[in-house]
Design a protein around this motif. Structure first.
Motif, PDB file in Angstrom:
ATOM      1  N   LEU A 171       6.924   4.464  -9.415  1.00 20.64           N
ATOM      2  CA  LEU A 171       6.939   3.098  -9.300  1.00 20.64           C
ATOM      3  C   LEU A 171       6.686   2.228 -10.763  1.00 20.64           C
ATOM      4  O   LEU A 171       7.415   1.367 -11.117  1.00 20.64           O
ATOM      5  CB  LEU A 171       5.742   2.410  -8.217  1.00 20.64           C
ATOM      6  N   GLU A 172       5.866   2.870 -11.305  1.00 14.79           N
ATOM      7  CA  GLU A 172       5.605   2.327 -12.605  1.00 14.79           C
ATOM      8  C   GLU A 172       6.730   2.719 -13.769  1.00 14.79           C
ATOM      9  O   GLU A 172       6.921   2.024 -14.532  1.00 14.79           O
ATOM     10  CB  GLU A 172       4.193   2.919 -13.309  1.00 14.79           C
ATOM     11  N   GLY A 173       7.415   4.106 -13.530  1.00 16.17           N
ATOM     12  CA  GLY A 173       8.349   4.251 -14.301  1.00 16.17           C
ATOM     13  C   GLY A 173       9.464   3.174 -14.161  1.00 16.17           C
ATOM     14  O   GLY A 173      10.262   2.786 -14.980  1.00 16.17           O
ATOM     15  N   LEU A 174       9.758   2.716 -12.718  1.00 18.65           N
ATOM     16  CA  LEU A 174      10.843   1.629 -12.246  1.00 18.65           C
ATOM     17  C   LEU A 174      10.353   0.246 -13.124  1.00 18.65           C
ATOM     18  O   LEU A 174      11.280  -0.331 -13.627  1.00 18.65           O
ATOM     19  CB  LEU A 174      10.972   1.403 -10.862  1.00 18.65           C
ATOM     20  N   HIS A 175       9.039   0.016 -12.988  1.00 19.98           N
ATOM     21  CA  HIS A 175       8.775  -1.026 -13.751  1.00 19.98           C
ATOM     22  C   HIS A 175       8.819  -1.016 -15.139  1.00 19.98           C
ATOM     23  O   HIS A 175       9.388  -2.087 -15.897  1.00 19.98           O
ATOM     24  CB  HIS A 175       7.154  -1.429 -13.703  1.00 19.98           C
ATOM     25  N   ALA A 176       8.550   0.279 -15.881  1.00 24.02           N
ATOM     26  CA  ALA A 176       8.946   0.457 -17.266  1.00 24.02           C
ATOM     27  C   ALA A 176      10.460   0.082 -17.581  1.00 24.02           C
ATOM     28  O   ALA A 176      10.739  -0.307 -18.678  1.00 24.02           O
ATOM     29  CB  ALA A 176       8.610   1.808 -17.719  1.00 24.02           C
ATOM     30  N   ASP A 177      11.349   0.393 -16.707  1.00 20.06           N
ATOM     31  CA  ASP A 177      12.668   0.118 -16.846  1.00 20.06           C
ATOM     32  C   ASP A 177      13.177  -1.472 -16.657  1.00 20.06           C
ATOM     33  O   ASP A 177      14.451  -1.592 -16.433  1.00 20.06           O
ATOM     34  CB  ASP A 177      13.425   0.925 -15.741  1.00 20.06           C
ATOM     35  N   GLY A 178      12.119  -2.035 -16.227  1.00 21.14           N
ATOM     36  CA  GLY A 178      12.482  -3.683 -16.191  1.00 21.14           C
ATOM     37  C   GLY A 178      12.440  -4.407 -14.950  1.00 21.14           C
ATOM     38  O   GLY A 178      12.522  -5.517 -14.515  1.00 21.14           O
ATOM     39  N   LEU A 179      11.989  -3.590 -13.827  1.00 22.65           N
ATOM     40  CA  LEU A 179      11.826  -4.131 -12.401  1.00 22.65           C
ATOM     41  C   LEU A 179      10.569  -4.866 -12.581  1.00 22.65           C
ATOM     42  O   LEU A 179       9.368  -4.337 -12.837  1.00 22.65           O
ATOM     43  CB  LEU A 179      11.880  -2.971 -11.491  1.00 22.65           C
ATOM     44  N   THR A 180      10.717  -5.765 -11.710  1.00 25.94           N
ATOM     45  CA  THR A 180       9.232  -6.496 -11.332  1.00 25.94           C
ATOM     46  C   THR A 180       8.816  -5.974 -10.233  1.00 25.94           C
ATOM     47  O   THR A 180       9.449  -5.819  -9.228  1.00 25.94           O
ATOM     48  CB  THR A 180       9.573  -8.149 -10.938  1.00 25.94           C
ATOM     49  N   LEU A 181       7.470  -5.501 -10.480  1.00 25.90           N
ATOM     50  CA  LEU A 181       6.725  -4.669  -9.421  1.00 25.90           C
ATOM     51  C   LEU A 181       5.408  -5.579  -8.783  1.00 25.90           C
ATOM     52  O   LEU A 181       4.437  -5.724  -9.839  1.00 25.90           O
ATOM     53  CB  LEU A 181       6.301  -3.262 -10.144  1.00 25.90           C
ATOM     54  N   ILE A 182       5.470  -5.448  -7.503  1.00 29.46           N
ATOM     55  CA  ILE A 182       4.200  -6.510  -6.990  1.00 29.46           C
ATOM     56  C   ILE A 182       3.849  -5.494  -5.927  1.00 29.46           C
ATOM     57  O   ILE A 182       4.668  -5.004  -4.865  1.00 29.46           O
ATOM     58  CB  ILE A 182       4.604  -7.630  -6.446  1.00 29.46           C
ATOM     59  N   LEU A 183       2.569  -4.957  -6.079  1.00 32.07           N
ATOM     60  CA  LEU A 183       1.997  -3.930  -4.960  1.00 32.07           C
ATOM     61  C   LEU A 183       0.825  -4.415  -4.522  1.00 32.07           C
ATOM     62  O   LEU A 183      -0.031  -5.096  -5.014  1.00 32.07           O
ATOM     63  CB  LEU A 183       2.055  -2.583  -5.145  1.00 32.07           C
ATOM     64  N   VAL A 184       0.497  -4.501  -3.148  1.00 34.69           N
ATOM     65  CA  VAL A 184      -0.574  -4.425  -2.381  1.00 34.69           C
ATOM     66  C   VAL A 184      -1.439  -3.446  -2.430  1.00 34.69           C
ATOM     67  O   VAL A 184      -0.757  -2.283  -2.074  1.00 34.69           O
ATOM     68  CB  VAL A 184      -0.297  -5.056  -0.948  1.00 34.69           C
ATOM     69  N   GLU A 197       0.793  -1.151  -0.024  1.00 33.30           N
ATOM     70  CA  GLU A 197      -0.257   0.007  -0.034  1.00 33.30           C
ATOM     71  C   GLU A 197       1.047   1.090  -0.010  1.00 33.30           C
ATOM     72  O   GLU A 197       0.842   2.042   0.890  1.00 33.30           O
ATOM     73  CB  GLU A 197      -0.913  -0.042   1.317  1.00 33.30           C
ATOM     74  N   PRO A 198       1.615   1.312  -1.194  1.00 39.81           N
ATOM     75  CA  PRO A 198       2.702   2.402  -0.997  1.00 39.81           C
ATOM     76  C   PRO A 198       2.189   4.044  -1.129  1.00 39.81           C
ATOM     77  O   PRO A 198       2.621   4.791  -0.591  1.00 39.81           O
ATOM     78  CB  PRO A 198       3.411   2.191  -2.372  1.00 39.81           C
ATOM     79  N   THR A 199       0.609   3.846  -1.677  1.00 39.10           N
ATOM     80  CA  THR A 199       0.094   5.401  -1.467  1.00 39.10           C
ATOM     81  C   THR A 199      -0.950   5.252  -0.648  1.00 39.10           C
ATOM     82  O   THR A 199      -1.690   6.310  -0.394  1.00 39.10           O
ATOM     83  CB  THR A 199      -0.635   5.468  -2.842  1.00 39.10           C
ATOM     84  N   GLY A 200      -1.170   4.496   0.336  1.00 35.39           N
ATOM     85  CA  GLY A 200      -1.979   4.282   1.382  1.00 35.39           C
ATOM     86  C   GLY A 200      -2.135   5.396   2.332  1.00 35.39           C
ATOM     87  O   GLY A 200      -3.167   5.703   3.132  1.00 35.39           O
ATOM     88  N   ASN A 201      -0.981   6.010   2.515  1.00 33.85           N
ATOM     89  CA  ASN A 201      -0.815   7.319   3.867  1.00 33.85           C
ATOM     90  C   ASN A 201      -0.833   8.671   3.030  1.00 33.85           C
ATOM     91  O   ASN A 201      -0.337   9.402   3.625  1.00 33.85           O
ATOM     92  CB  ASN A 201       0.288   7.052   4.502  1.00 33.85           C
ATOM     93  N   LEU A 202      -1.141   8.600   1.541  1.00 36.27           N
ATOM     94  CA  LEU A 202      -0.572   9.949   0.770  1.00 36.27           C
ATOM     95  C   LEU A 202      -2.067  10.374   0.212  1.00 36.27           C
ATOM     96  O   LEU A 202      -3.008   9.696   0.076  1.00 36.27           O
ATOM     97  CB  LEU A 202       0.377   9.655  -0.376  1.00 36.27           C
ATOM     98  N   ASP A 203      -1.885  11.816   0.298  1.00 33.39           N
ATOM     99  CA  ASP A 203      -2.936  12.466  -0.774  1.00 33.39           C
ATOM    100  C   ASP A 203      -3.145  11.980  -2.094  1.00 33.39           C
ATOM    101  O   ASP A 203      -2.134  11.189  -2.675  1.00 33.39           O
ATOM    102  CB  ASP A 203      -2.988  13.912  -0.639  1.00 33.39           C
ATOM    103  N   THR A 204      -4.136  12.499  -2.718  1.00 36.87           N
ATOM    104  CA  THR A 204      -4.214  11.850  -4.021  1.00 36.87           C
ATOM    105  C   THR A 204      -2.975  12.245  -5.118  1.00 36.87           C
ATOM    106  O   THR A 204      -2.495  11.443  -5.832  1.00 36.87           O
ATOM    107  CB  THR A 204      -5.532  12.281  -5.087  1.00 36.87           C
ATOM    108  N   GLN A 205      -2.690  13.514  -4.890  1.00 35.56           N
ATOM    109  CA  GLN A 205      -1.597  14.013  -5.788  1.00 35.56           C
ATOM    110  C   GLN A 205      -0.164  13.311  -5.730  1.00 35.56           C
ATOM    111  O   GLN A 205       0.315  12.766  -6.542  1.00 35.56           O
ATOM    112  CB  GLN A 205      -1.381  15.780  -5.742  1.00 35.56           C
ATOM    113  N   SER A 206      -0.137  13.425  -4.369  1.00 36.42           N
ATOM    114  CA  SER A 206       1.285  12.697  -4.098  1.00 36.42           C
ATOM    115  C   SER A 206       1.380  10.989  -4.417  1.00 36.42           C
ATOM    116  O   SER A 206       2.109  10.587  -4.796  1.00 36.42           O
ATOM    117  CB  SER A 206       1.446  12.755  -2.582  1.00 36.42           C
ATOM    118  N   GLY A 207       0.127  10.493  -3.846  1.00 33.23           N
ATOM    119  CA  GLY A 207      -0.069   9.309  -4.529  1.00 33.23           C
ATOM    120  C   GLY A 207       0.246   8.752  -5.752  1.00 33.23           C
ATOM    121  O   GLY A 207       0.802   7.952  -6.165  1.00 33.23           O
TER     122      GLY A 207
END
Lengths: 237, 403
Positions: free
Chosen positions: A184-197, A167-177
């Motif tokens: 995070l999606e940018g990192l995924h675009a660079d090839g990282l396997t991204l798993i998020l709850v 829940e990486p955005t769970g404690n953030l407002d909409t904009q920060s989230g």
């Protein structure tokens, strides 16, 4: 990359045994973008903990990066986490008495990276997450979104193969989230396997592998990447 | 983790929790300072006694009737199977004939009642000869010390200490007055200057009479002990042998005396004071063990305060040994800082003692300082192990959740 075979994990709560993971079989490929959703108590945190080697299954086998890691000793688990896995937490888990730079350096301190190299790499990661001018601030001098970006910089500084975000955005407002999710999606675009709850169905929709958990059981749904407009041209019809 | 990084991290934790750290510092500092101060008392007493003995000059022999093991004090006449042969004035006179012996000063001690015009006082009496003054360099307020008399001459004269002079005579001149001592009349020939010290005795309360007079008064035919002034340091061994030979010849072949030089006496005192000092230090060290339990307590609190941080370190790949090392370093660092503060406080307290009692050379022996610091650090290590292991054993999931 990641393969679960008949993974079970039970917890004792009082006299009751709760089956947090019931005979889970699932595989996640390299470079995949997976989301785990489900009501609270459905076992998604347990799944993430087992994935991140913070918790060990009671039975079943877990293959990570071609290696059976279900029965490793504590220090081997730690070494594997250090090498392969990055964590991003809902509550950031930054050390308050350290600056942003020092927090990002921490994984490298534990890995005995030389101080000069450490500093360089931490700089790079903080630049990557847009915090060039906040490096010497302590967490209490940063906004929530900035803290999470520090945490992301820390999670990728050891160049992991898998990034687990609880829940990486769970404690953030909409904009920060949104900003955090973009990174995070940018990192995924660079090839990282991204798993998020996540609890957020919008985020869930953006992932390619959708894992819905109910009572310790996974319902998986693999989708193509048509949700991201910039990827439309590459998406198979 | 590099050593520097570990120290750095532990240090920031020490600084981060100032109340916790300073409480622990105080506890350890008190323990270390207590070791320093208490051992400085023992050591000060030892140095005081030693300096009193050394002020006698170095070439003195102490001769006592009765056979002792060398180094013992106040032993019994073991080899004779009975009381020792009296050590008479004739023996003393015979010793004076040795070429290696300068003076012989026999002594008899006792108590008596002294009386002057109805003013009375119980006093300690020391029967001796005029040579006593030469050994101890007594200063006179008025009159003179005991006159040079034949050993047998029981001339009824005395020399009194300053306190006795003032209590009996007030501001009047005591010299030339007659006082009653027991059932005898004695003339005061001298009064000692105030504040004299000799071998730990307070001379202000002393009364000196000729040896033969004291022996008559106490009806005894032997002297209690004798100080023999040897001509030079080099002659000590020969003088000792002469004393032995002469007494053996006069006592029908029995070695029924004990001869001690200052070295033997000092050794004995040193041993006694070493035991005393170590005991004091040991008692103080117990407070360090108590501080050790406080270290454990404080470190357990530190672990529970930083549970989430420990969970994070584990998630980031920290090994068990790294987490143990981190918390142990913190415990040792706290105890080391406490020890340093304690050493400073201890030295300050000792300076204060020296200021209040300038006569005594208070100083903490080096071994006590080293032992106190080592004990403090060792208790930090010892009592830090359990909390550090506790931290390393935390379950990462639970720890991250802050449980």
């Amino acid at each position: 990359m990641i393969r679960f075979e008949n993974i079970c994990r039970d917890f004792k709560v009082g006299d009751e045994v709760v089956h947090a993971l019931k005979d889970v079989n699932q595989h996640i490929e390299i470079g995949e973008y997976a989301s785990i959703m489900g009501p609270s108590g459905s076992g998604k945190s347990t799944l993430l903990n087992v994935l991140g080697l913070l918790d060990t299954p009671d039975s079943g086998r877990y293959w990570l990066n071609g290696r059976d890691v279900s029965q490793l000793a504590d220090d081997d688990l730690a070494a594997t986490r250090q090498e392969i896995i990055g964590f991003v937490f809902q509550s950031f888990h930054l050390i308050q008495r350290m600056t942003a730079l020092e927090n990002v350096e921490l994984p490298m301190v534990l890995a005995r990276v030389a101080p000069a190299e450490r500093r360089d790499r931490a700089h790079q990661m903080l630049s990557k997450t847009g915090l060039e001018d906040r490096m010497n601030h302590r967490p209490d001098q940063l906004s929530g979104g900035q803290r999470q970006r520090v945490a992301i910089a820390r999670s990728i500084v050891m160049e992991p193969k898998v990034l687990l975000a609880d829940e990486p955005t769970g404690n953030l407002d909409t904009q920060s989230g949104k900003e955090v999710l973009d990174i995070l999606e940018g990192l995924h675009a660079d090839g990282l396997t991204l798993i998020l709850v996540t609890h957020d169905p919008v985020i869930g929709q953006r992932s390619h592998l959708h894992l819905r958990m109910i009572d310790g059981v996974i319902q998986a749904e693999r989708r193509h990447q048509q949700r991201r407009p910039e990827d439309d041209s590459h998406a198979p019809v | 983790m590099r050593l520097f990084d570990r120290n750095q991290m532990a240090m920031t934790a020490v600084v981060r929790y100032p109340l916790r750290s300073s409480m622990l510092l105080v506890a350890i500092a008190i323990g270390v300072a207590a070791v320093l101060v208490l051992t400085s008392l023992g050591e000060g007493a030892r140095l005081y006694v030693t300096s009193q003995f050394n002020s006698l000059g170095t070439h003195l022999l102490f001769v006592m009737p009765g056979k002792n093991e060398v180094g013992g004090l106040g032993g019994m006449a073991g080899s004779l199977g009975g009381s020792p042969r009296p050590f008479t004035l004739a023996d003393v006179r015979a010793l004076g004939r040795s070429p290696y012996i300068d003076t012989t000063t026999p002594m008899v001690m006792g108590g008596a009642n002294i009386n002057y015009q109805g003013l009375e006082r119980d006093i300690g009496v020391l029967g001796t000869t005029h040579t006593m003054q030469r050994l101890f360099e007594y200063e006179m307020e008025s009159g003179r010390f005991l006159p040079e008399l034949d050993l047998d001459n029981a001339s009824p004269v005395c020399v009194i200490g300053d306190t006795i002079a003032r209590e009996l005579f007030g501001n009047a001149e005591p010299v030339g007055k007659w006082v009653r001592m027991g059932d005898r009349r004695v003339r005061v020939v001298g009064a000692l200057a105030q504040g004299g010290q000799s071998g730990g005795h307070d001379l202000d309360e002393a009364v000196f009479v000729p040896i033969a007079f004291a022996m008559q008064m106490y009806n005894r035919e032997s002297v209690m002990r004798m100080m023999v002034e040897v001509t030079s340091d080099e002659a000590m061994v020969k003088a000792k042998k002469d004393v032995q030979d002469i007494i053996r010849a006069r006592h029908f072949g029995h070695d029924d005396i004990t001869i001690m030089d200052q070295g033997t006496i000092l050794n004995t005192f040193n041993k006694i004071f070493l035991v005393l000092t170590s005991t004091l230090g040991g008692i103080a060290a117990i407070s360090l063990a108590v501080a050790g339990t406080l270290i454990m307590n404080v470190m357990l609190v530190a672990v529970s305060q930083r549970t989430a941080e420990i969970g994070l370190l584990k998630a980031l790949g920290a090994r068990r040994s790294q987490i143990i090392g981190l918390f142990l370093t913190e415990a040792i660092m706290l105890s080391l800082l406490g020890a340093i503060v304690g050493v400073l406080v201890g030295y300050a307290a000792i300076e204060f003692l020296r200021y209040v009692y300038p006569l005594v050379d208070f100083q903490a022996p080096d071994w006590a300082v080293v032992a106190a610091v080592l004990t403090a650090v060792a208790s930090g290590l010892l009592f830090g192990i359990m909390p550090a292991r506790h931290a390393a054993d935390l379950d990462p999931v639970e720890a991250l959740a802050g449980n």
